[in-house]
Design a protein around this motif. Structure first.
Motif, mmCIF file in Angstrom:
data_model
loop_
_atom_site.group_PDB
_atom_site.id
_atom_site.type_symbol
_atom_site.label_atom_id
_atom_site.label_comp_id
_atom_site.label_asym_id
_atom_site.label_seq_id
_atom_site.Cartn_x
_atom_site.Cartn_y
_atom_site.Cartn_z
ATOM 1 N N GLU A 166 -32.889 -31.240 -41.726
ATOM 2 C CA GLU A 166 -32.754 -31.219 -43.191
ATOM 3 C C GLU A 166 -32.495 -29.801 -43.672
ATOM 4 O OE1 GLU A 166 -32.953 -31.212 -47.318
ATOM 5 O OE2 GLU A 166 -34.322 -30.002 -46.102
ATOM 6 N N MET A 167 -33.180 -28.826 -43.084
ATOM 7 C CA MET A 167 -32.959 -27.431 -43.455
ATOM 8 C C MET A 167 -31.520 -27.026 -43.138
ATOM 9 S SD MET A 167 -35.036 -23.995 -42.310
ATOM 10 C CE MET A 167 -34.564 -24.083 -40.588
ATOM 11 N N LEU A 168 -31.014 -27.448 -41.996
ATOM 12 C CA LEU A 168 -29.637 -27.142 -41.630
ATOM 13 C C LEU A 168 -28.662 -27.757 -42.634
ATOM 14 C CD1 LEU A 168 -28.020 -27.034 -38.206
ATOM 15 C CD2 LEU A 168 -27.024 -28.550 -39.900
ATOM 16 N N LEU A 169 -28.842 -29.034 -42.966
ATOM 17 C CA LEU A 169 -27.964 -29.686 -43.940
ATOM 18 C C LEU A 169 -28.021 -28.968 -45.282
ATOM 19 C CD1 LEU A 169 -28.700 -33.462 -43.224
ATOM 20 C CD2 LEU A 169 -26.731 -32.132 -42.460
ATOM 21 N N GLN A 170 -29.231 -28.588 -45.697
ATOM 22 C CA GLN A 170 -29.376 -27.896 -46.982
ATOM 23 C C GLN A 170 -28.667 -26.550 -46.942
ATOM 24 O OE1 GLN A 170 -31.181 -29.250 -49.917
ATOM 25 N NE2 GLN A 170 -29.600 -27.803 -50.515
ATOM 26 N N ALA A 171 -28.775 -25.840 -45.835
ATOM 27 C CA ALA A 171 -28.094 -24.547 -45.702
ATOM 28 C C ALA A 171 -26.582 -24.722 -45.797
ATOM 29 C CB ALA A 171 -28.479 -23.880 -44.378
ATOM 30 N N VAL A 172 -26.052 -25.739 -45.145
ATOM 31 C CA VAL A 172 -24.609 -25.990 -45.205
ATOM 32 C C VAL A 172 -24.207 -26.342 -46.634
ATOM 33 C CG1 VAL A 172 -22.740 -27.511 -44.401
ATOM 34 C CG2 VAL A 172 -24.419 -26.600 -42.768
ATOM 35 N N GLU A 173 -25.030 -27.142 -47.318
ATOM 36 C CA GLU A 173 -24.731 -27.480 -48.713
ATOM 37 C C GLU A 173 -24.751 -26.237 -49.592
ATOM 38 O OE1 GLU A 173 -26.394 -32.055 -48.822
ATOM 39 O OE2 GLU A 173 -27.782 -30.422 -49.257
ATOM 40 N N TYR A 174 -25.737 -25.389 -49.411
ATOM 41 C CA TYR A 174 -25.786 -24.152 -50.199
ATOM 42 C C TYR A 174 -24.579 -23.265 -49.878
ATOM 43 C CZ TYR A 174 -30.573 -25.034 -51.876
ATOM 44 O OH TYR A 174 -31.688 -25.553 -52.487
ATOM 45 N N SER B 46 -17.539 -31.218 -44.063
ATOM 46 C CA SER B 46 -17.892 -30.849 -45.434
ATOM 47 C C SER B 46 -19.090 -31.684 -45.877
ATOM 48 C CB SER B 46 -16.712 -31.159 -46.358
ATOM 49 O OG SER B 46 -17.129 -31.237 -47.704
ATOM 50 N N PRO B 47 -19.983 -31.106 -46.678
ATOM 51 C CA PRO B 47 -21.070 -31.899 -47.238
ATOM 52 C C PRO B 47 -20.574 -33.063 -48.106
ATOM 53 C CG PRO B 47 -21.567 -29.580 -47.466
ATOM 54 C CD PRO B 47 -20.144 -29.680 -46.995
ATOM 55 N N LEU B 48 -19.318 -33.019 -48.511
ATOM 56 C CA LEU B 48 -18.754 -34.114 -49.317
ATOM 57 C C LEU B 48 -17.961 -35.096 -48.476
ATOM 58 C CD1 LEU B 48 -17.679 -32.262 -52.561
ATOM 59 C CD2 LEU B 48 -19.621 -33.796 -52.211
ATOM 60 N N SER B 49 -18.039 -35.002 -47.158
ATOM 61 C CA SER B 49 -17.260 -35.894 -46.299
ATOM 62 C C SER B 49 -17.610 -37.366 -46.550
ATOM 63 C CB SER B 49 -17.452 -35.532 -44.842
ATOM 64 O OG SER B 49 -18.805 -35.671 -44.482
ATOM 65 N N TRP B 50 -18.833 -37.648 -46.902
ATOM 66 C CA TRP B 50 -19.233 -39.018 -47.194
ATOM 67 C C TRP B 50 -18.449 -39.568 -48.380
ATOM 68 C CZ3 TRP B 50 -21.069 -40.218 -52.017
ATOM 69 C CH2 TRP B 50 -21.446 -39.120 -52.820
#
Length: 189
Positions: free
Chosen positions: A139-147, A182-186
């Protein structure tokens, strides 16, 4: 004599305490330049969701992994979210001791359930506990990529730390996939 002789009042009081997690910000992100980081509660929700998915893929119990993840940072109502930079200066608070204090007034079944979840998570001896811990890092990794995707530049150490601490094969594969997309790939499907 206990403050809450009525078990329902004890559960309600504990519910109010857990509500504090919605207002506590994940403080390490301030060091990366994030002005309004996610709350501990927001973090914990995605950790629980990811823990369930990891456990399912690792042939574990998704419900148990999610339950462990729900409680993994609940002690922060009493300590706040301490960034990793505080470690050299402060002794790490014992989550089991904090949970014991937090749950002291709860009815026995609720008290035992929360305490057992925190104990299992902290011991990391079960597959579900390892999946919950991996979910915390993932979750921390995903959040870092989003930031990073919205312009926060100094998140590489969070990504590296998360990758280093993943133990299940599924979590490692998910992390590598997350870093390639990308965090928006979904949204683009």
């Amino acid at each position: 004599m206990s403050r809450h002789q009525d078990p329902s009042a004890a559960v309600a009081a504990f519910g109010y305490e857990m509500g504090v997690l919605k207002r506590i910000r994940r403080s390490g992100w301030w060091q990366a330049g994030v002005r309004d980081p996610e709350s501990v509660a927001e973090h914990s929700l995605r950790v629980a969701q990811l823990a369930a998915l990891l456990a399912a893929e690792e042939n574990g119990d998704p419900e148990r992994a999610a339950y462990l993840a729900l409680w993994h940072d609940s002690q922060e109502t009493r300590t706040g979210d301490l960034p990793h930079s505080a470690r050299p200066y402060l002794a790490k608070p014992d989550p089991r001791a904090i949970t014991a204090d937090q749950t002291a007034e709860l009815p026995e079944a609720a008290k035992s359930s929360v305490r057992a979840a925190v104990e299992e998570y902290e011991a990391r001896e079960t597959l579900e506990a390892r999946c919950a811990k991996d979910a915390d890092k993932l979750e921390m990794l995903l959040q870092a990529v989003e930031y990073r995707s919205v312009g926060v530049q100094h998140v590489d150490r969070w990504i590296a730390s998360a990758r280093k601490d993943l133990h299940t094969a599924t979590a490692r594969r998910v992390a590598e996939a997350a870093l390639r997309m990308s965090p928006l790939s979904w949204h683009d499907r």
